[in-house]
Design an enzyme around this catalytic site. Sequence first.
Site, PDB file in Angstrom:
ATOM      1  N   TRP A 226     -12.526  -7.953   2.497  1.00 46.69           N
ATOM      2  CA  TRP A 226     -12.173  -6.629   1.969  1.00 46.69           C
ATOM      3  C   TRP A 226     -13.183  -6.106   0.940  1.00 46.69           C
ATOM      4  CZ3 TRP A 226     -10.704  -6.222  -3.306  1.00 46.69           C
ATOM      5  CH2 TRP A 226     -10.173  -7.350  -3.934  1.00 46.69           C
TER       6      TRP A 226
ATOM      7  N   TYR B 247       0.834  -1.198   0.000  1.00 45.65           N
ATOM      8  CA  TYR B 247       0.000   0.000   0.000  1.00 45.65           C
ATOM      9  C   TYR B 247       0.877   1.260   0.000  1.00 45.65           C
ATOM     10  CZ  TYR B 247      -3.782  -3.252   1.317  1.00 45.65           C
ATOM     11  OH  TYR B 247      -4.688  -4.292   1.359  1.00 45.65           O
TER      12      TYR B 247
END
Length: 329
Positions: free
Chosen positions: A207, A54
């Site tokens: 998610w 990320y």
Amino acid sequence: MQYRRLGRSGLQLSALSLGSWVTFKNQLDTRAASDLMKQAFDAGVNFFDNAEQYAGGESERIMGEALRALGLRRDSFTVSSKVFWGGVLPTQRGLSRKHIRDAADAALARLQVDYLDLFFCHRPDLDTPIEETVRAMGDLVRQGKVLYWGTSEWEADQIAEAAGIARALGIDPPTMEQPQYNLFVRHKVEREFVRLYDALGLGTTIWSPLASGILSGKYANGVPSGSRMTLPEYAWLRERLESPSGRAQVGQAGALARIAAELGATPSQLAIAWCLRNPRVSTVILGASSSAQLAENLAALAVLPRLCSEILERIEGIVGNAPTSAERF
Ligand code: NDP
């Protein structure tokens, strides 16, 4: 807040947790990220999700700074990282013993913690024997750097193979898997993994409960400025949104919004509550680019009791994608 055990493990995660993909660094600086984490923590969230990939590690660095600035006691929260995409060099990616060790150490440094509560293999690595990955995870657990290890977007067979190897070697098997799960994507959680839940005690940390925002209904009349679909790095998401299947999803989100309104809920709350209704879901990882979104989404727990069988049937009538169960002969 409600707390759920992570599969068969003794760890109790908040049913709603907070992730940092896309948002930290791209949309939220350290201050804003820290405020969001405090808001979540104060509402009972005890799990913060992250990954080496990320924002190229910046998301973990920001989360580490926020954890330090907020002064949260280490025994009051859990934090994760994921290994797979750590860089462009062959040694910086995949699930080799080397990259797993390097990635864990780098995540610990960026997050400013002594151990990772959860550590995920972010994708399966077809070029590394599963036994090598299992042994490397076992080493991290033995060294106290990782408490629970798991997978993300692995196939049921790959998870079962890893568990079998771990059992034979006396190593902790994977505790949890992180699949996408929302009103549009259901197969893994509702069909493929069914045989793993009881056999392995597998938990799930799911998610994109809003399918990157589509289920909030925000894309009904085009793409609002500042939304995820306008970010240049995520042009692939916008292409998907503007494809025929993406347009169909926007239409379904509109129909779901009408049910939400009848329930006195927002479309996001309905979509998140729908994920929570599945007891195989250990925690729903929320994404939010603002405090208002987070507050709205955290209130989804209150909508859960309103999902009676009649409402669930009407939802099925709109999405029409319930996986068939295994045939009994
Ligand atoms: P969602 O599908 O819930 O999307 C979140 C985004 O939707 C927000 O950032 C925001 O985007 C928009 N949104 C959220 N709430 C609202 C609201 N109430 N009203 C309007 N818009 C809203 O989750 P994510 O895709 O962010 O995934 C959540 C987490 O899951 C990630 O942070 C990450 O930790 C994890 N993840 C793991 C993956 C894996 O491979 N293991 C892959 C992807 C995510 P905006 O405001 O910018 O439009």
